[in-house]
Design a protein around this motif. Sequence first.
Motif, PDB file in Angstrom:
ATOM      1  N   ARG A   1      -0.111   6.855   8.877  1.00  0.00           N
ATOM      2  CA  ARG A   1       0.994   7.750   8.509  1.00  0.00           C
ATOM      3  C   ARG A   1       1.158   7.688   6.991  1.00  0.00           C
ATOM      4  O   ARG A   1       2.005   6.944   6.480  1.00  0.00           O
ATOM      5  N   PRO A   2       0.350   8.435   6.265  1.00  0.00           N
ATOM      6  CA  PRO A   2       0.269   8.267   4.800  1.00  0.00           C
ATOM      7  C   PRO A   2       1.538   8.593   4.025  1.00  0.00           C
ATOM      8  O   PRO A   2       1.630   8.243   2.856  1.00  0.00           O
ATOM      9  N   LYS A   3       2.503   9.233   4.640  1.00  0.00           N
ATOM     10  CA  LYS A   3       3.755   9.483   3.933  1.00  0.00           C
ATOM     11  C   LYS A   3       4.632   8.235   3.900  1.00  0.00           C
ATOM     12  O   LYS A   3       5.646   8.206   3.199  1.00  0.00           O
ATOM     13  N   LEU A   4       4.230   7.223   4.638  1.00  0.00           N
ATOM     14  CA  LEU A   4       4.950   5.953   4.670  1.00  0.00           C
ATOM     15  C   LEU A   4       4.150   4.884   3.931  1.00  0.00           C
ATOM     16  O   LEU A   4       2.936   5.006   3.779  1.00  0.00           O
ATOM     17  N   PRO A   5       4.808   3.815   3.468  1.00  0.00           N
ATOM     18  CA  PRO A   5       4.073   2.738   2.812  1.00  0.00           C
ATOM     19  C   PRO A   5       3.242   1.949   3.812  1.00  0.00           C
ATOM     20  O   PRO A   5       3.453   2.038   5.025  1.00  0.00           O
ATOM     21  N   MET A   6       2.307   1.189   3.303  1.00  0.00           N
ATOM     22  CA  MET A   6       1.442   0.384   4.154  1.00  0.00           C
ATOM     23  C   MET A   6       2.266  -0.605   4.974  1.00  0.00           C
ATOM     24  O   MET A   6       3.399  -0.944   4.624  1.00  0.00           O
ATOM     25  N   SER A   7       1.663  -1.078   6.045  1.00  0.00           N
ATOM     26  CA  SER A   7       2.343  -2.034   6.924  1.00  0.00           C
ATOM     27  C   SER A   7       2.744  -3.274   6.142  1.00  0.00           C
ATOM     28  O   SER A   7       2.000  -3.766   5.288  1.00  0.00           O
ATOM     29  N   GLU A   8       3.922  -3.803   6.460  1.00  0.00           N
ATOM     30  CA  GLU A   8       4.397  -4.998   5.761  1.00  0.00           C
ATOM     31  C   GLU A   8       3.554  -6.226   6.089  1.00  0.00           C
ATOM     32  O   GLU A   8       3.618  -7.241   5.393  1.00  0.00           O
TER      33      GLU A   8
ATOM     34  N   ALA B   1       0.094  -6.026   6.436  1.00  0.00           N
ATOM     35  CA  ALA B   1      -1.317  -5.772   6.121  1.00  0.00           C
ATOM     36  C   ALA B   1      -1.915  -6.856   5.237  1.00  0.00           C
ATOM     37  O   ALA B   1      -3.007  -7.366   5.504  1.00  0.00           O
ATOM     38  N   ILE B   2      -1.241  -7.220   4.164  1.00  0.00           N
ATOM     39  CA  ILE B   2      -1.784  -8.224   3.251  1.00  0.00           C
ATOM     40  C   ILE B   2      -1.797  -9.596   3.915  1.00  0.00           C
ATOM     41  O   ILE B   2      -2.748 -10.369   3.762  1.00  0.00           O
ATOM     42  N   GLY B   3      -0.763  -9.901   4.669  1.00  0.00           N
ATOM     43  CA  GLY B   3      -0.722 -11.180   5.367  1.00  0.00           C
ATOM     44  C   GLY B   3      -1.859 -11.327   6.372  1.00  0.00           C
ATOM     45  O   GLY B   3      -2.486 -12.386   6.466  1.00  0.00           O
ATOM     46  N   TYR B   4      -2.152 -10.246   7.122  1.00  0.00           N
ATOM     47  CA  TYR B   4      -3.249 -10.294   8.080  1.00  0.00           C
ATOM     48  C   TYR B   4      -4.584 -10.478   7.370  1.00  0.00           C
ATOM     49  O   TYR B   4      -5.481 -11.169   7.864  1.00  0.00           O
ATOM     50  N   LEU B   5      -4.722  -9.848   6.209  1.00  0.00           N
ATOM     51  CA  LEU B   5      -5.951  -9.986   5.433  1.00  0.00           C
ATOM     52  C   LEU B   5      -6.178 -11.453   5.043  1.00  0.00           C
ATOM     53  O   LEU B   5      -7.285 -11.988   5.176  1.00  0.00           O
ATOM     54  N   ILE B   6      -5.118 -12.111   4.571  1.00  0.00           N
ATOM     55  CA  ILE B   6      -5.215 -13.525   4.199  1.00  0.00           C
ATOM     56  C   ILE B   6      -5.535 -14.376   5.422  1.00  0.00           C
ATOM     57  O   ILE B   6      -6.374 -15.295   5.363  1.00  0.00           O
TER      58      ILE B   6
ATOM     59  N   VAL C   1      -7.645   0.178   0.096  1.00  0.00           N
ATOM     60  CA  VAL C   1      -6.230   0.214  -0.270  1.00  0.00           C
ATOM     61  C   VAL C   1      -5.593  -1.165  -0.052  1.00  0.00           C
ATOM     62  O   VAL C   1      -4.816  -1.643  -0.886  1.00  0.00           O
ATOM     63  N   THR C   2      -5.943  -1.807   1.040  1.00  0.00           N
ATOM     64  CA  THR C   2      -5.394  -3.136   1.312  1.00  0.00           C
ATOM     65  C   THR C   2      -5.886  -4.155   0.291  1.00  0.00           C
ATOM     66  O   THR C   2      -5.107  -4.978  -0.208  1.00  0.00           O
ATOM     67  N   LEU C   3      -7.168  -4.099  -0.044  1.00  0.00           N
ATOM     68  CA  LEU C   3      -7.732  -5.035  -1.018  1.00  0.00           C
ATOM     69  C   LEU C   3      -7.129  -4.836  -2.403  1.00  0.00           C
ATOM     70  O   LEU C   3      -6.851  -5.805  -3.121  1.00  0.00           O
ATOM     71  N   LEU C   4      -6.894  -3.595  -2.775  1.00  0.00           N
ATOM     72  CA  LEU C   4      -6.308  -3.323  -4.087  1.00  0.00           C
ATOM     73  C   LEU C   4      -4.840  -3.742  -4.129  1.00  0.00           C
ATOM     74  O   LEU C   4      -4.359  -4.238  -5.152  1.00  0.00           O
ATOM     75  N   ALA C   5      -4.139  -3.557  -3.028  1.00  0.00           N
ATOM     76  CA  ALA C   5      -2.754  -4.027  -2.966  1.00  0.00           C
ATOM     77  C   ALA C   5      -2.713  -5.545  -3.096  1.00  0.00           C
ATOM     78  O   ALA C   5      -1.851  -6.106  -3.799  1.00  0.00           O
ATOM     79  N   PHE C   6      -3.648  -6.216  -2.431  1.00  0.00           N
ATOM     80  CA  PHE C   6      -3.744  -7.672  -2.525  1.00  0.00           C
ATOM     81  C   PHE C   6      -3.955  -8.100  -3.973  1.00  0.00           C
ATOM     82  O   PHE C   6      -3.300  -9.014  -4.482  1.00  0.00           O
ATOM     83  N   ARG C   7      -4.858  -7.415  -4.670  1.00  0.00           N
ATOM     84  CA  ARG C   7      -5.126  -7.800  -6.056  1.00  0.00           C
ATOM     85  C   ARG C   7      -3.931  -7.519  -6.964  1.00  0.00           C
ATOM     86  O   ARG C   7      -3.585  -8.354  -7.809  1.00  0.00           O
ATOM     87  N   LEU C   8      -3.288  -6.393  -6.807  1.00  0.00           N
ATOM     88  CA  LEU C   8      -2.120  -6.107  -7.649  1.00  0.00           C
ATOM     89  C   LEU C   8      -1.020  -7.128  -7.394  1.00  0.00           C
ATOM     90  O   LEU C   8      -0.289  -7.513  -8.314  1.00  0.00           O
ATOM     91  N   LEU C   9      -0.909  -7.605  -6.159  1.00  0.00           N
ATOM     92  CA  LEU C   9       0.107  -8.601  -5.819  1.00  0.00           C
ATOM     93  C   LEU C   9      -0.089  -9.879  -6.627  1.00  0.00           C
ATOM     94  O   LEU C   9       0.854 -10.380  -7.246  1.00  0.00           O
ATOM     95  N   TYR C  10      -1.310 -10.419  -6.617  1.00  0.00           N
ATOM     96  CA  TYR C  10      -1.462 -11.692  -7.318  1.00  0.00           C
ATOM     97  C   TYR C  10      -1.572 -11.543  -8.824  1.00  0.00           C
ATOM     98  O   TYR C  10      -1.331 -12.494  -9.573  1.00  0.00           O
ATOM     99  N   LEU C  11      -1.889 -10.358  -9.318  1.00  0.00           N
ATOM    100  CA  LEU C  11      -1.909 -10.151 -10.765  1.00  0.00           C
ATOM    101  C   LEU C  11      -0.503 -10.037 -11.348  1.00  0.00           C
ATOM    102  O   LEU C  11      -0.247 -10.472 -12.463  1.00  0.00           O
ATOM    103  N   THR C  12       0.426  -9.451 -10.592  1.00  0.00           N
ATOM    104  CA  THR C  12       1.781  -9.210 -11.114  1.00  0.00           C
ATOM    105  C   THR C  12       2.799 -10.253 -10.663  1.00  0.00           C
ATOM    106  O   THR C  12       3.876 -10.353 -11.265  1.00  0.00           O
ATOM    107  N   ALA C  13       2.496 -10.995  -9.580  1.00  0.00           N
ATOM    108  CA  ALA C  13       3.405 -12.012  -9.050  1.00  0.00           C
ATOM    109  C   ALA C  13       4.765 -11.452  -8.659  1.00  0.00           C
ATOM    110  O   ALA C  13       5.769 -12.154  -8.695  1.00  0.00           O
TER     111      ALA C  13
ATOM    112  N   VAL D   1       5.287  -4.558  -3.912  1.00  0.00           N
ATOM    113  CA  VAL D   1       3.946  -3.972  -3.971  1.00  0.00           C
ATOM    114  C   VAL D   1       3.777  -2.958  -2.845  1.00  0.00           C
ATOM    115  O   VAL D   1       3.302  -1.843  -3.061  1.00  0.00           O
ATOM    116  N   ARG D   2       4.158  -3.349  -1.664  1.00  0.00           N
ATOM    117  CA  ARG D   2       3.971  -2.481  -0.499  1.00  0.00           C
ATOM    118  C   ARG D   2       4.633  -1.122  -0.692  1.00  0.00           C
ATOM    119  O   ARG D   2       4.066  -0.087  -0.323  1.00  0.00           O
ATOM    120  N   ALA D   3       5.822  -1.106  -1.291  1.00  0.00           N
ATOM    121  CA  ALA D   3       6.580   0.145  -1.445  1.00  0.00           C
ATOM    122  C   ALA D   3       6.408   0.789  -2.815  1.00  0.00           C
ATOM    123  O   ALA D   3       7.139   1.713  -3.152  1.00  0.00           O
TER     124      ALA D   3
END
Length: 410
Positions: free
Chosen positions: A307-314, A316-321, A227-239, A245-247
């Motif tokens: 807590r899947p009813k909430l969006p991913m941590s704000e 998460a993508i930054g920590y991945l980078i 989920v984190t990797l896919l969010a990362f990819r959608l982020l740089y594809l859509t700018a 993206v997170r929400a």
Amino acid sequence: MLTDTKVKTAKAEERAYRLSDSEGLFVHVMPTGKKFWRLRYRIDGKEQTLTLGPYPSVGLREARMLRDNAKDLLRQGIDPNKAGKITHLLAEPQQKDNFEAVAREWYEQRKDLWRPRHAHDVIHSLERDVFPHIGHLPPGQITPRVVLHILKGIEDRGAIETAHRIRQRMSDVFVHAIATERADTDPAGIVKPALRPVIRNRQPAITDLEQAREMIAHVESCVAHPVTLLAFRLLYLTAVRPGEVRAAMWDEFHGLDSQDPVWVIPAERMKMSREHIVPLSPQAVAVVQAVRPFSSRWPHLFPNTRRPKLPMSENAIGYLINRAGYHGRHVPHGFRSTFSSNMNERFPLDHDVIELMLAHASKDKVAAAYNRALYIDRRRELASIWSRLILDGQKTVDELVSAHRRPVKI
């Protein structure tokens, strides 16, 4: 030098006595317990004393500003006791004519033009940083030095951009005072060059295309939740902005199986408070479809793993980078600069279209609404071009999800 606490706790004695501050400023404590700010200075070889006002009506910081005003007059060869400027500052102004009253009058005329959150920020900033110091003074008697003293205090706490915003708001108040014949000049306008410059684009970003591809390859090779990797990819594809993206919600995506798939981000989630349409490239659609098995039963595309009813941590993508070794070199928001730099370089005639893709505000609201519809096809073309450019040499979506990691369903 004095402190507010020392002045406040000074006790009356049988005889009057002084508590010295600096540059001739002192507080005179009377046997009755009353306290007055006074300034000792010399002019024509003679020592003089100037009364600045009673404490606590005039606080320590304000007394120092009044002392500085008096020093300015002395440098001009003017005796502040005779000039009347200081005494005018200390004279009790009519309530409708002091700076706070004029500022609130200006605010009431403008607040309906602003979003409620912005309106609150405007008046709160003045109440916090300006009114306590000069709110009771007539705007026509406030000098540039006093304004700069206030703004430098804001800068000193590291809030450079806040100092510039408050300076602009003070300037607007002074212009209103001029228009209503309660001031002759705008001291906040005069001091603008004396403020520290705001450094724009402070968020680090890799804008070179080859380096950006290399960074993406390193990040997408990290062991991480799909989920984190896919969010990362959608982020740089859509700018889009990282928070968008997170929400992202499933009901914001339309026509994924059609020729015209779009992501419609509602106005309440946009920085500019207007709906933003993101034409999706085939590569972006593939990312959205890939995340479906992980999160389709939840409202968000990228839910929080705990807590899947909430969006991913704000974060998460930054920590991945950061884990990939790019801390301080690139942040999630930086992909907007990567996209803008490369697409503007390749398609300079499409600058306005690229600005629309980045959801940057247009001064002409009618034209902006028209252009958002007019350029949708070109935006889709540019989105596909960008996806091909940035994904050159990268993993496929299937490889991204499955390689070196075991998907964990949420």
